[in-house]
Design a protein around this motif. Sequence first.
Motif, short mmCIF file in Angstrom:
data_model
loop_
_atom_site.label_atom_id
_atom_site.label_comp_id
_atom_site.label_asym_id
_atom_site.label_seq_id
_atom_site.Cartn_x
_atom_site.Cartn_y
_atom_site.Cartn_z
N SER A 68 0.81 -1.22 0.00
CA SER A 68 0.00 0.00 0.00
C SER A 68 0.84 1.26 0.00
CB SER A 68 -0.98 0.07 1.17
OG SER A 68 -0.35 0.48 2.37
N LYS A 69 2.17 1.16 0.17
CA LYS A 69 3.00 2.36 0.30
C LYS A 69 3.61 2.82 -1.02
CE LYS A 69 2.36 2.80 4.69
NZ LYS A 69 1.52 3.90 5.19
N GLU A 70 3.94 1.90 -1.91
CA GLU A 70 4.56 2.25 -3.19
C GLU A 70 3.45 2.48 -4.21
OE1 GLU A 70 7.17 3.66 -4.91
OE2 GLU A 70 8.44 2.06 -4.15
N ALA A 71 3.36 3.72 -4.70
CA ALA A 71 2.27 4.04 -5.62
C ALA A 71 2.33 3.14 -6.85
CB ALA A 71 2.34 5.51 -6.03
N SER A 72 3.49 3.03 -7.47
CA SER A 72 3.61 2.20 -8.66
C SER A 72 4.96 1.50 -8.69
CB SER A 72 3.44 3.05 -9.93
OG SER A 72 3.85 2.33 -11.07
N LEU B 257 13.69 -11.43 -12.62
CA LEU B 257 12.47 -11.91 -11.98
C LEU B 257 12.24 -11.11 -10.71
CD1 LEU B 257 12.76 -15.77 -12.43
CD2 LEU B 257 11.79 -14.06 -13.96
N THR B 258 10.99 -10.77 -10.45
CA THR B 258 10.62 -9.91 -9.34
C THR B 258 10.38 -10.71 -8.07
OG1 THR B 258 9.57 -8.36 -10.87
CG2 THR B 258 8.95 -8.19 -8.55
N VAL B 259 11.04 -10.27 -6.99
CA VAL B 259 10.65 -10.67 -5.63
C VAL B 259 9.94 -9.46 -5.06
CG1 VAL B 259 11.44 -11.24 -3.32
CG2 VAL B 259 12.53 -12.30 -5.30
N GLY C 109 1.80 -1.56 -5.53
CA GLY C 109 2.07 -0.82 -6.75
C GLY C 109 1.83 -1.65 -7.99
N ALA C 110 2.72 -1.48 -8.97
CA ALA C 110 2.57 -2.19 -10.24
C ALA C 110 3.00 -3.65 -10.16
CB ALA C 110 3.36 -1.47 -11.33
N ASN C 111 3.58 -4.07 -9.02
CA ASN C 111 3.88 -5.51 -8.86
C ASN C 111 2.64 -6.34 -9.11
OD1 ASN C 111 6.40 -4.70 -8.02
ND2 ASN C 111 6.10 -5.25 -5.86
N ILE C 112 1.50 -5.83 -8.67
CA ILE C 112 0.24 -6.57 -8.81
C ILE C 112 -0.07 -6.77 -10.28
CG2 ILE C 112 -2.25 -6.48 -8.40
CD1 ILE C 112 -1.61 -4.88 -5.84
N GLU C 113 0.10 -5.73 -11.06
CA GLU C 113 -0.23 -5.83 -12.49
C GLU C 113 0.79 -6.68 -13.23
OE1 GLU C 113 -1.82 -1.71 -13.79
OE2 GLU C 113 -1.39 -1.58 -11.64
N ILE D 60 5.98 -13.61 -5.09
CA ILE D 60 5.19 -12.69 -4.28
C ILE D 60 5.17 -13.19 -2.83
CG2 ILE D 60 2.86 -11.79 -3.87
CD1 ILE D 60 4.20 -10.50 -6.25
N PHE D 61 5.27 -12.25 -1.89
CA PHE D 61 5.24 -12.62 -0.48
C PHE D 61 4.62 -11.48 0.33
CE2 PHE D 61 8.80 -9.82 -0.64
CZ PHE D 61 8.88 -9.26 0.63
N GLY D 62 4.34 -11.77 1.60
CA GLY D 62 4.06 -10.72 2.57
C GLY D 62 2.61 -10.29 2.69
N LEU D 63 2.41 -9.32 3.60
CA LEU D 63 1.09 -8.77 3.87
C LEU D 63 0.50 -8.12 2.63
CD1 LEU D 63 1.81 -6.95 7.26
CD2 LEU D 63 0.60 -9.12 6.98
#
Length: 810
Positions: A648-652, A665-667, A672-676, A688-691
Amino acid sequence: MPHLTTDKWIEAIKHKTEKVGGISIGEASERDLFYAICAIASEEMNKNWIDTQEKYRETECKQVYYLSMEFLVGRLLESNLLNSGMLNECNSALEAMGFDPEKVYSVEPDAGLGNGGLGRLAACFLESIASLKFPGHGCGIRYRYGLFEQRIIHGHQVELPDYWLKEDYPWETRKAEEAVDIHFGGDIHMFKKNDGTLEFKYENTDKVTAVPYDVPVVGYQNQVVNSLRLWSAESNSGSSDLLTSKSSQYFHHLDHKHSIEQISGFLYPDDSGYDGKILRLKQQYFLVSSSLKSIIRQFKKNGRHSLMHLPDRVVIQINDTHPSLAVPELMRILMDEERFGWDDAWEITTKTIAYTNHTTLSEALEKWPQDMVKSLLPRLHMIIYEINERFCRKVWEDHPELRDKIHELAIIADNQVHMARLAIVGSFSVNGVARLHTEILKKKEMSNFYTLFPERFNNKTNGITHRRWLLQVNPELSTLISDVIGPQWIQRPNHLISLLRYSNDVPFLERVSEVKLQNKARLAQFIHEKTGIVVDERSIFDVQIKRLHEYKRQLLNIFHVIHLYNELKDNPSLDITPRTFIFGAKAAPSYYFAKEVIKLINRMASIINNDTSIQGKLKVVFLENYNVSLAEKIIPATDISEQISTASKEASGTGNMKMMMNGALTVGTLDGANIEIRDLVGDRNIFIFGLTADEVHDYYQNGGYVARDIYHTDERVRRILDQLNEGAFGSQEIEFKDIFYHILYHNDPYFVLKDFDAYIETHELVEQAYRNQPKWMNMSMTNIAYSGKFSSDRTIQEYASEIWKLKRMD
C-alpha cells in the motif's frame, strides 16, 4: 532525417575538432569528441525542432504541458543519437578513429534535474509523447545543483554538491527574449471600478526574472522534436547596477541577487527549517507562474481565439502536488491580467488542469502554513481562500451527508493550505499511477473527494520508455529479440508478446543467457574498478536500487543478508548458490534512520566480503551515487529485482518494470505495479510474499500487531536484532542500537519483522528456481514478453485519449 554515413561522421567530427575547436584528432580527448558530436547531432536535430514547433503553430493543435519539479533525463547524447537514427554510424566512426564510444558518451554528466522515480517517469513520458507524435512539452526548473553527489566514507553517506552545470550543457538553448517576470510578496490594493468589477494593484513586490532554457526532446526516428523548457531564476539588476550603487547598498544587492538565484539553485533544498520551506514554496510558484505565463503568451500569439477556448488548445498536467499552485495562479492571470470574472476564470481553469497523484504518504501530500502563503504570495492566498470558501459552501449546500467531513475536505484547515486538495478541486482529472494505488485513493485516502467527484478519478499505470531501458541499455538482447520477432517491437512494444513462442526454445534461451552473463561480467568489472570488490558473474545478482526510505524496506533485504551470513557461519558447507547483493540508494540528508541503514549495509559488506570462511558464497556491494547512468549498467545484469515495499505504500514503482523488461524476476509484495506484473506473467513467473494492502491497513486501523512477539518467537529475528543491539557488527557497541530500538520501540511501523519469515521462504524458492536454469530462462523470457504492457507508450496513449484529448501529428 537524412542519415550521415560513417565516413561523413568521421569527416564531420574531424571538422568540428580541428577547425572549430582548434585541436587535431590525434590530440583530441574524449571530452573534445563529446562536444563535437553534440554539436553535429544538434545541427541535424534543430531543423526538425524548428519544423515541429512551426507545425504546431500552423495547425493550432491542442498541446499538453507537463509541469514537474523533476525531470531525471540522465545523459542525452546516446539517446538523442539513437532516436535520431544516427547512433550506429556514430559508433562506427568513433571506433574507426580509435575511440571507445562508451567512454566518449560518459563524458556527459547526469543532468541534476531530478531525484527518483517521479523525475524519471517525467523523462520517459516526454520521450514517449514525442515518439508517438503528440504535441507536448515539459516545464521544469534549471537547477544549477542536483540533489547531492553521494560518497560513502567509512560506511557513512557523505553529501557533496552536485554542480552538474560547471561545464557547458550542450543541449540547452537560452531564450532570453522569452523571459518573464515573477513577483513575490508585496502589497495588494483592491479597487472597485465603475462597472462594479474589482481591480488589483501590486506594489513593493520582489521581482524575479525567469529565463527559459529549452532542451530538445527527440521522438524515435519520426522527425518530431518537442521541448523541455527549464526556467532559471535571475536578478533584474546587472553588475553595472551593483558597481554604481552606494557602498552601503552593495552587500544588500549581493545578498538579494544570491537569494533570487537560490530559487533555481538546488533541487529539493532542506525544508526542515522555515527558510528552507520558504525556498521550496518559492520554487513551486516560480515553476508554475513562469510556465503559465509562457503558455498563455504562446496561445495569444496567434490572436485568433479568446482565452475562453484555452481548454480546447491547452491541457496542463501537474505531476504530483508540487505544481498545485497552478490552480490559483491560472485564476490570477485570467482575472487580474486578462480581466475575466470569477466564474469564467474558474471554468477555464478547471477544464485546463489535470492532476497526477503519486503517493499516499502523508509527508508527501504537501501542505504549507497559511501565514507563509499569505506573506509570500498575498494575491494567491486571496484566491485560494475564495476557492476554499466557495467549495466548502457548495459541499454544505449540496452534500449534507458530508457536512461533518468538511474539515477533511477543506483546502485551508488548521491554518494549513493543503496542496493535494487544491489540486483535486481545481482540476478536471485526478489519476493514480497503478491500479491498487488508484483504488486506495478512491476508497481510503481520498474517498470523500471521490464521493464528490467520481467522474474525475481514473487510473493510468506508469510506464517506462522501452527504447531507453531495453533498446539502448541492452543492445545485445535487443538484437536477439529483433532477430526472432522482427524490429516492430521498437515502435509497437506490445509486439514483445510474440516472444512467448520462444520461451521454450532452448537454443534461443541459451543465447539470451549468454547475453545476460556478458552483462553481468561487465557489471562485475565495473564493480571491481569502483570498489575493489571481486564478484562472481555466475552468482545470482540480487538487486535493490531505489531511494532509501523505510517503506521501501532495504532493511528487510539486509536482514535477509545477515540471516544468510549467520547460516553460513553456523554451517560453512551449506549448499547455497553464490549470491551477490547489489544496493544503490541515496538517503535524504536529514533522514537519520535511512542513513543508519546505509551504514549497516556497508558494514555488512565489509564483514562479509572479507570473511574467507564463507568461501565467496555471499558478496554485498553498495554502489555510491546511484543515478540514471548507474542504473543503465546495473539493470541489464540483474537476476533478481527486489520490489519489497510495505504493501500500500509504493504508488507504482518503475524500477520493477525496467528490470522485468531486461529479464529479471521480481521478488515483491502485492504493492504498486507488482500486482499488475503478477496478473500478466502469472504466479509461476514472479515471487510474491508478505502482507496485503488490506492487511496492512487493518493493522494500522485496528492494531493487533506486536513486533516484540515476533522478536520473542522467531529465533532468526531475535539473533539479528540482538547482534545489532550488542554491537556484533559495529566498531562500537552502540553503533546499530538505534535500528534495534526503532524496530521494537516503534513497533516496526513498516512490518519488516512481520514479513521476514515469508521473505526468507520466498528466497528459498528463488534459490530452487535458479538451479533449474531452463525453467529460470523460461520465466525470464515470459517476463520480457509481457513487459511491453509497461511501456510508457501505452501510458501516454491512455493519457492522450482519455484525459488530454490529443491527436497525433501524422
